[in-house]
Motif scaffolding. Structure first.
Motif, short mmCIF file in Angstrom:
data_model
loop_
_atom_site.label_atom_id
_atom_site.label_comp_id
_atom_site.label_asym_id
_atom_site.label_seq_id
_atom_site.Cartn_x
_atom_site.Cartn_y
_atom_site.Cartn_z
N ASP A 165 -24.86 20.87 -5.65
CA ASP A 165 -23.87 21.81 -5.11
C ASP A 165 -24.43 23.23 -5.07
O ASP A 165 -24.33 23.92 -4.05
CB ASP A 165 -22.58 21.78 -5.94
N ASP A 169 -25.61 25.80 -1.80
CA ASP A 169 -25.34 27.22 -1.56
C ASP A 169 -26.60 27.95 -1.13
O ASP A 169 -26.57 28.84 -0.27
CB ASP A 169 -24.81 27.88 -2.84
N SER A 173 -25.62 26.80 2.93
CA SER A 173 -24.63 27.87 3.08
C SER A 173 -25.26 29.25 3.23
O SER A 173 -24.63 30.16 3.79
CB SER A 173 -23.68 27.89 1.88
N ARG A 257 -16.92 31.15 -6.87
CA ARG A 257 -15.95 30.71 -5.86
C ARG A 257 -16.40 29.42 -5.18
O ARG A 257 -15.59 28.52 -4.94
CB ARG A 257 -15.78 31.81 -4.80
N THR A 258 -17.68 29.33 -4.85
CA THR A 258 -18.15 28.09 -4.21
C THR A 258 -18.07 26.92 -5.19
O THR A 258 -17.75 25.80 -4.80
CB THR A 258 -19.58 28.24 -3.66
N LYS A 260 -15.85 26.52 -7.50
CA LYS A 260 -14.44 26.13 -7.53
C LYS A 260 -14.09 25.27 -6.32
O LYS A 260 -13.35 24.29 -6.42
CB LYS A 260 -13.57 27.38 -7.56
N LYS A 261 -14.65 25.62 -5.16
CA LYS A 261 -14.39 24.84 -3.94
C LYS A 261 -15.02 23.45 -4.05
O LYS A 261 -14.40 22.45 -3.66
CB LYS A 261 -14.96 25.59 -2.73
N TYR A 262 -16.24 23.38 -4.58
CA TYR A 262 -16.86 22.07 -4.79
C TYR A 262 -16.04 21.23 -5.76
O TYR A 262 -15.87 20.02 -5.56
CB TYR A 262 -18.29 22.23 -5.32
N HIS A 264 -12.92 21.31 -6.18
CA HIS A 264 -11.76 20.83 -5.43
C HIS A 264 -12.13 19.60 -4.60
O HIS A 264 -11.39 18.61 -4.57
CB HIS A 264 -11.23 21.94 -4.53
N HIS A 265 -13.28 19.66 -3.93
CA HIS A 265 -13.75 18.51 -3.15
C HIS A 265 -13.96 17.28 -4.03
O HIS A 265 -13.54 16.17 -3.69
CB HIS A 265 -15.08 18.83 -2.44
#
Length: 277
Positions: A165, A169, A173, A257-258, A260-262, A264-265
């Motif tokens: 992950d 980034d 990303s 932040r990224t 946290k998004k990962y 969530h996924h």
């Protein structure tokens, strides 16, 4: 040997074009299934009519030795489940979905060989990193094939699942992050001068391109380049000092932040696994 694609968005299109341009893959070797028609696939088929468009995803898995699954994260496991009878031990399946691990894919079957790929837009211009991760049962032959075919247009790095992950980034990303940061640099210069936005963009974009070449071709590191450009007590040193003071907090928050998004996924995929299996 056929190479399959399930789903045909921007990354599937990028991979297909790069395979055709740089490797020994022929259009007749490629078979694609897309749930709905789209302009990218139509354009590719117009250019290469010998490319096969399949009627179902199962047809792709049956005919292809290596199949790239290029659908949204929550679509990956259902696609594999629908075609499970075709996922025999000799099939190599490569998912490009963020947040879906090789272990997640193995819930469908322990027969097929599963790999994960995180591509990057930068590889479309022949420089960039392709991240890969393999299941324990992926053969050396299939690992080598994937590394070789991606290596014709990118640098291939095998990354453990626990780091992929963050690595995403830094590779997939980061072009977006870099563009966002330097867009703000453009706008600050617009506010500070009579130069047009187009003129400022040209100056900064050429500076970025030149910086990338210095790093890639002249052996500079970020630190050595700073020392080369920023004379002690000079104008550039002022900007470097400000960057060192302000940017650590920005990048720490960006990665938080990224992450946290990962998370969530991953939670969504775990919930899906609980429901499907």
């Amino acid at each position: 040997m056929k190479i399959g694609f399930i789903g045909y968005g921007s990354m599937a299109d990028l991979l297909t074009r790069q395979f055709l341009a740089h490797s020994d893959v022929a259009a007749s070797d490629i078979i694609v299934y897309a749930r709905s028609a789209n302009d990218k696939l139509q354009e590719m088929h117009d250019l290469f009519p010998e490319l096969t468009i399949a009627a179902t995803s199962q047809e792709v898995f049956e005919k292809a030795a290596h199949t790239f699954v290029c659908v949204l994260p929550l679509g990956v496991l259902p696609v594999l489940l629908d075609a499970k009878p075709a996922l025999s031990a000799d099939k190599h399946v490569i998912s490009i979905a963020a947040g879906v691990s090789v272990a997640d894919l193995a819930h469908v079957t322990d027969q097929a060989q599963f790999s994960k790929l995180i591509p990057s837009l930068t590889t479309s211009v022949g420089i960039g990193t392709s991240l890969v991760n393999h299941g324990s049962n992926v053969s050396t032959e299939n690992q080598t094939w994937l590394s070789d075919v991606l290596g014709t247009f990118s640098s291939v790095m095998e990354v453990p699942e626990e780091n992929i992950d963050l690595a995403s980034d830094l590779t997939s990303s980061s072009p977006g992050f870099i563009a966002a940061i330097f867009e703000q640099f453009v706008q600050a210069a617009v506010r500070k001068s009579d130069l047009t936005e187009a003129e400022i963009f040209q100056m900064i974009s050429h500076s970025l391109a030149g910086t990338a070449k210095l790093l890639a071709e002249r052996g500079y590191t970020f630190d050595s380049l700073i020392k080369r450009v920023a004379t002690k007590g000079g104008i550039t040193a002022e900007g470097v000092e400000l960057s060192e003071a302000k940017l650590p907090a920005f990048f720490d928050e960006l990665l938080a932040r990224t992450e946290k998004k990962y998370d969530h996924h991953h939670a969504e995929i775990k919930k899906q696994i609980d429901e499907l299996f």
